[in-house]
Design a protein around this motif. Structure first.
Motif, short mmCIF file in Angstrom:
data_model
loop_
_atom_site.label_atom_id
_atom_site.label_comp_id
_atom_site.label_asym_id
_atom_site.label_seq_id
_atom_site.Cartn_x
_atom_site.Cartn_y
_atom_site.Cartn_z
N THR A 132 43.44 41.22 28.47
CA THR A 132 44.86 40.93 28.25
C THR A 132 45.30 41.45 26.88
O THR A 132 46.34 42.09 26.76
N ASP A 142 48.35 42.07 35.04
CA ASP A 142 47.13 41.47 34.51
C ASP A 142 46.48 40.59 35.58
O ASP A 142 47.18 39.86 36.29
N ASP A 143 45.17 40.66 35.66
CA ASP A 143 44.40 39.81 36.58
C ASP A 143 44.75 40.07 38.04
O ASP A 143 45.04 39.14 38.81
N GLU A 188 45.37 30.64 33.03
CA GLU A 188 45.24 31.14 31.66
C GLU A 188 46.61 31.50 31.08
O GLU A 188 46.91 31.20 29.92
#
Ligand code: ADP
Ligand code: MG
Length: 477
Positions: free
Chosen positions: A188, A244-245, A46
């Protein structure tokens, strides 16, 4: 002409109700590029997609060459060098041709605003000075546009939003802040908005926003260069660390070790840590228990899929922000029919806008239905969970064979998952008790018993409750 080309022409002519010949060169480029970009989205992470592909604009389509544009020549060279082969390959798969060029000098519809990216804080005055005068790097592409102002707050994200606001006003107040939710729910966006707000309110602070993938790349690089100090500094010499993630840490034991140490150092200095994840910490398979407990030690908050009101509010906000004119009825139509996540919702709106500008027409309901029918169908299919999905997901979760789940063995480690599968089949599908019974080779009383037993088991056993919730969430993704 390859069969792919024929497929594209046949299928998509119907979708856009015009032939490829009717389109002018720009429209043809937009059309082809949207297809290729969709493919790239499937292949790339992504982050990579958002940063390097989503910022490419289709320019024109000559006889056998697709012309793409990006902001400047430097970026053009970078994208061509890094993703050129992949873009060519996917272009070939989609259209049967592979010629394209990327040139600079084309701005995105909206110019990204600069995000000051964290610099390593200096140990000496001189370094501090360097840091102050360092030209802020841009966060490429879409990320630069995410702010609290363009984040629509609804019931589903209210708590996460308030928590993100609170840590920007008072870093360290909730530490760590752990935001989890399915893909496309705005995690995000929210944490990048927090990064911008933090930097604006505390210009002296070093704020690091990094995807977990970037952290991994950095780590691998540090191993290759035998420069562990650089990696440690990247992670630790910050006032706020946003990763993030974080679920991508799963199974990466060495990196987890590094992250554990980083976490402890930052935490003990009361430096704010913000993490996002696609599920609760305890549900990430392959994450060390000591990390799970660290991650759960602050404020954990979920963003759930947006309901129809929030979806409509997001579309309306986008319409205002981008001066798009689509009728309220059509917006409601999109909000009602595209339910999976916000990313797809935005995609649907932009598809209509692209069509309107390509064809110089307004979009009425009939056109909206025509253009979006494929997307809506995909959304509908995604929502319908089949009995087969349930059986497979339960088997996968408990590491059983489907045949064991559907068999007769009464060992507890098989019988309980079997009950869960029956319970979820009844809960998530429209099948009747006898139908579900038939699928499992049991009578309908067994299914009724499972409906009673599974909630009892969940009440008595925390692990069981989490398993059921996790499987359910996976199935609804
Ligand atoms: P996630 O990180 O959870 O996968 P993103 O933050 O990438 O989701 O969001 C996907 C897209 O949806 C982005 O374009 C983002 O701006 C948009 N989006 C998600 N939630 C909202 C919201 N509440 N308000 C405005 N835009 C949103
Ligand atoms: Mg994300």
């Amino acid at each position: 002409m390859s069969s792919d080309t024929i497929k594209m022409r046949d299928g998509e002519e119907a979708l856009l109700s015009c032939s490829a010949d009717d389109m002018d060169s720009a429209a043809a480029a937009a059309h082809i590029w949207s297809k290729v970009a969709d493919r790239l989205r499937e292949i790339l992470s992504e982050t990579a997609y958002n940063q390097y592909i989503a910022v490419i604009v289709p320019v024109s389509m000559d006889e056998d060459e697709l012309h793409l544009g990006v902001a400047d020549d430097f970026f053009a060279e970078f994208v061509s060098g890094t993703y050129g082969a992949l873009i060519g390959e996917q272009l070939m798969a989609e259209t049967g041709m592979s010629n394209f060029k990327i040139t600079g000098g084309f701005s995105m519809p909206e110019e990204p605003i600069p995000l000051p990216v964290a610099e390593t804080p200096g140990k000496s005055g001189e370094e501090d000075q360097k840091r102050e005068t360092a030209v802020p790097k841009r966060l490429p592409g879409l990320l630069a546009k995410y702010s609290f102002d363009n984040f629509v707050v609804g019931d589903e994200n209210m708590y996460a939003y308030s928590a993100a606001r609170a840590v920007t006003e008072q870093p360290g107040i909730h530490n760590p802040l752990f935001i989890y939710g399915a893909s496309g729910t705005g995690k995000t966006h929210l944490v990048v908005a927090a990064a911008h707000a933090l930097q604006a309110e505390h210009p002296e602070m070093t704020i690091r926003y990094s995807s977990c993938e970037d952290v991994l790349n950095h780590y691998v690089e540090s191993l290759r260069n035998q420069n562990g100090a650089e990696f440690r500094s990247y992670m630790r010499d910050v006032d706020v660390l946003i990763i993030d993630d974080i679920h991508q840490l799963a199974g990466k034991t060495q990196l987890q070790e590094q992250f554990f140490n980083t976490f402890n150092v930052l935490y003990s200095c009361n430096k704010q840590i913000i993490l996002t994840c696609d599920r609760q910490p305890s549900e990430v398979q392959g994450l060390e228990p000591r990390l799970v407990s660290r991650f759960e030690s602050g404020l954990t908050t979920e963003i759930t899929a947006p309901g129809v009101e929030t979806r409509l509010a997001i579309l309306e906000a986008l319409q205002d922000e981008q001066s798009i004119s689509i009728s309220p009825a059509v917006l409601t139509f999109i909000a009602t029919n595209i339910t999976a996540n916000v990313r797809r919702l935005k995609g649907a709106l932009f598809r209509l806008v692209a069509y309107a500008s390509m064809m110089h027409c307004t979009i009425d309901m009939k056109k909206a239905e025509e253009i979006l029918h494929k997307l809506i169908e995909e959304d509908r299919v995604a929502r319908v969970v089949s009995m087969e999905n349930i059986i497979q997901e339960v088997a996968r979760h408990f590491e059983l064979h489907v045949s064991e789940l559907l068999g007769d063995r009464r060992l507890r480690n098989i019988a309980e998952p079997r009950m869960i599968a029956m319970y979820l089949a009844r809960k998530l599908t429209n099948h009747s008790f006898p139908e579900i019974g038939a699928a499992f080779g049991k009578n309908h009383a067994t299914i009724m018993n499972a409906m009673k037993k599974v909630p009892e088991l969940c009440n008595a056993n925390e692990d069981m409750r989490r398993s059921v919730e996790l499987i359910e969430r996976q199935l609804k993704k």
